[in-house]
Design an enzyme around this catalytic site. Structure first.
Site, PDB file in Angstrom:
ATOM      1  N   ASP A 145       0.853  -1.180   0.000  1.00 18.18           N
ATOM      2  CA  ASP A 145       0.000   0.000   0.000  1.00 18.18           C
ATOM      3  C   ASP A 145       0.896   1.239   0.000  1.00 18.18           C
ATOM      4  O   ASP A 145       1.587   1.515   0.978  1.00 18.18           O
ATOM      5  CB  ASP A 145      -0.893  -0.022   1.242  1.00 18.18           C
ATOM      6  CG  ASP A 145      -1.960   1.061   1.236  1.00 18.18           C
ATOM      7  OD1 ASP A 145      -1.733   2.107   0.587  1.00 18.18           O
ATOM      8  OD2 ASP A 145      -2.997   0.878   1.893  1.00 18.18           O
ATOM      9  N   HIS A 146       0.870   1.993  -1.089  1.00 20.47           N
ATOM     10  CA  HIS A 146       1.781   3.125  -1.243  1.00 20.47           C
ATOM     11  C   HIS A 146       1.442   4.280  -0.313  1.00 20.47           C
ATOM     12  O   HIS A 146       2.243   5.205  -0.144  1.00 20.47           O
ATOM     13  CB  HIS A 146       1.761   3.602  -2.695  1.00 20.47           C
ATOM     14  CG  HIS A 146       3.048   4.249  -3.137  1.00 20.47           C
ATOM     15  ND1 HIS A 146       4.211   4.188  -2.409  1.00 20.47           N
ATOM     16  CD2 HIS A 146       3.344   4.977  -4.238  1.00 20.47           C
ATOM     17  CE1 HIS A 146       5.169   4.850  -3.032  1.00 20.47           C
ATOM     18  NE2 HIS A 146       4.665   5.348  -4.141  1.00 20.47           N
ATOM     19  N   ARG A 147       0.285   4.251   0.322  1.00 23.12           N
ATOM     20  CA  ARG A 147      -0.037   5.276   1.317  1.00 23.12           C
ATOM     21  C   ARG A 147       0.810   5.103   2.568  1.00 23.12           C
ATOM     22  O   ARG A 147       1.023   6.060   3.320  1.00 23.12           O
ATOM     23  CB  ARG A 147      -1.522   5.198   1.695  1.00 23.12           C
ATOM     24  CG  ARG A 147      -2.486   5.510   0.574  1.00 23.12           C
ATOM     25  CD  ARG A 147      -3.917   5.247   1.001  1.00 23.12           C
ATOM     26  NE  ARG A 147      -4.127   3.845   1.344  1.00 23.12           N
ATOM     27  CZ  ARG A 147      -5.268   3.350   1.819  1.00 23.12           C
ATOM     28  NH1 ARG A 147      -6.299   4.156   2.002  1.00 23.12           N
ATOM     29  NH2 ARG A 147      -5.387   2.074   2.096  1.00 23.12           N
TER      30      ARG A 147
END
Length: 448
Positions: free
Chosen positions: A420-422
């Site tokens: 998850d790039h967040r």
């Protein structure tokens, strides 16, 4: 308080540039570094920030004007004093993995040293800033001037995003491209009824209802219940979590030799020892080194919940669809214990006897397609987890040995890590797979 002029600063070698946005009006209160106007040349756009805090009394510029350095933007009544700079929180550097012992033993079986040099475990690096999901997010009310760079404003215009409704995660609520992307994804997941009612949500076009029998013979089958449930979850996970997949390959030549040498010992204990048990041990080691992978975002996306336990799920293929049983406290078990639970849970899954609690509480998931085939794939994150490891079929490949100056045949295992790039940036994604690669290449490190 003193009335001060705000002028266009040095904007480079331009005689004049266009004013494309004016973000202030008389009566507005601005803080130092807030965007006042946006200028655009034929090559780039730029925001002009406020040089000091104060209250806007007059705006001397409008959209469509052409300005140069020294042009008067506004008259601002300066505030007394200046805001203290915000100091970014300091991040702690996770401790490096412990050095491996010369030899190790498992179930009275001596573990041999690696047949070729193994690189050092990559050391975690402290982030230079607080990750977006953990930072305080500033909500802008409609009509309030959003704090964003020209490139972000252009990006938002292209996507049709209203920056006044996008929460900023940077210093002083500055909006990043990631913030815009997250807002767009959130809007896309809202019920279509909201958009139909004139709300701010973005509607998704419905799938057309097509009579496929007009093109030829068809047959209709009911979708299994498990696929209906997992399909809805997978769609939600794919839409809400911005996925990035990092690919790597681990040299498991020595590990596979060791696994085969352990088969008799495993058989005596009624266990089938598979590579997945070793992958779980390696995953726990990597999760300890990189705690952000052993975490979940809060429901509102404002906090990161770090977990102190290590429960690993594994994707299990059944006749009815995909299920993900979870092995708890993997860090407290040896590979034979893990292998036994893998066999028991897999059998339960195929017989439809899994309990709900046996599929809950996972921290990280491994999806292994090695027994089927393929070279790489993009696994979908099993939210609320923030990462998943995909494993494809291992194969013998020529690997260059710098010492002997020759290529050697080595058994290489493809790894596909989606995250998850967040929560996780690309550098840590690469470090995580590198850490896994080192663990799997040296059995002694893996079994510590």
């Amino acid at each position: 308080m003193a009335m001060k002029e705000v002028l266009v600063p040095d904007i480079g070698n331009f005689d004049s540039v266009d004013v494309i946005e004016v973000h202030i009006k008389p009566g507005d209160t601005v803080n130092q570094d807030d965007s006042l106007i946006t200028l655009e040349s034929d090559k780039a756009s730029m925001d002009i920030p406020a040089p000091f805090s104060g209250t806007v009394k007059e705006v001397k510029i409008k959209v469509g004007d052409k300005v140069a350095q020294g042009a008067l933007i506004a008259m601002v009544e300066a505030s007394d004093g200046a805001a203290a700079p915000v100091e970014a929180p300091k991040a702690e550097v996770p401790a490096a993995a412990p050095a491996a012992a010369p030899t190790a033993k498992v179930a009275n079986v001596e573990v041999p040293p690696p047949s070729r040099p193994v690189p050092e475990v990559p050391k975690p690096i402290a982030p230079q800033h607080t990750p977006n999901p953990v930072a305080a997010r500033v909500e802008f009310a409609p009509g309030k001037n959003p704090h964003a760079s020209p490139s972000v404003r252009k990006f938002a215009r292209e996507l049709g995003a209203d920056l006044t409704r996008v929460p900023g995660s940077g210093p002083k609520g500055r909006i990043s491209k990631e913030d815009v992307q997250a807002w767009i994804k959130n809007e896309l997941t809202k019920p279509r009824t909201e958009a139909a009612a004139g709300g701010p949500g973005l509607s998704v076009l419905a799938m057309p209802n097509i009579d496929f029998s007009q093109f030829g013979e068809t047959e209709t089958q009911a979708l299994p219940r498990i696929k209906k449930i997992s399909g809805a979850n997978l769609h939600r996970n794919w839409v809400t979590a911005p996925h990035v997949t990092q690919f790597d390959a681990a040299d498991i030549t020595d590990l596979e030799d060791f696994r085969k040498s352990m088969q008799d010992e495993a058989a005596k204990r009624g266990v089938k020892l598979t590579m997945l048990a070793f992958l779980m041990k390696a995953a726990v080691n990597a999760l300890r080194a990189y705690p952000n992978f052993n975490a979940s975002l809060s429901a509102d996306g404002g906090e990161l919940i770090l977990k102190k336990y290590f429960n690993i799920g594994f994707a299990c293929d059944t006749p009815d669809g995909l299920v993900v049983p979870v092995i708890r406290d993997v860090n407290q078990k040896d590979v034979l214990d893990i292998a036994r639970e893998l066999g028991e849970l897999s059998a339960k899954a195929r017989e439809r006897k899994l309990k709900i609690e046996e599929m809950q509480g996972g921290c990280f998931t491994i999806s292994s397609l090695g027994g089927i085939g393929g070279t790489a794939f993009t696994p979908i994150i099993n939210c609320p987890e923030v990462a998943i490891l995909g494993v494809s079929r291992s194969s013998i490949e020529p690997v260059w040995d710098a010492k002997s100056k020759t290529f050697e045949p080595r058994l290489m295992l493809p790894l596909s890590l989606s995250y998850d790039h967040r929560v996780i940036d690309g550098a840590d994604g690469a470090r995580f797979t590198s850490h896994m690669r080192v663990m799997l290449s040296d059995v002694r490190r893996l079994l510590l």
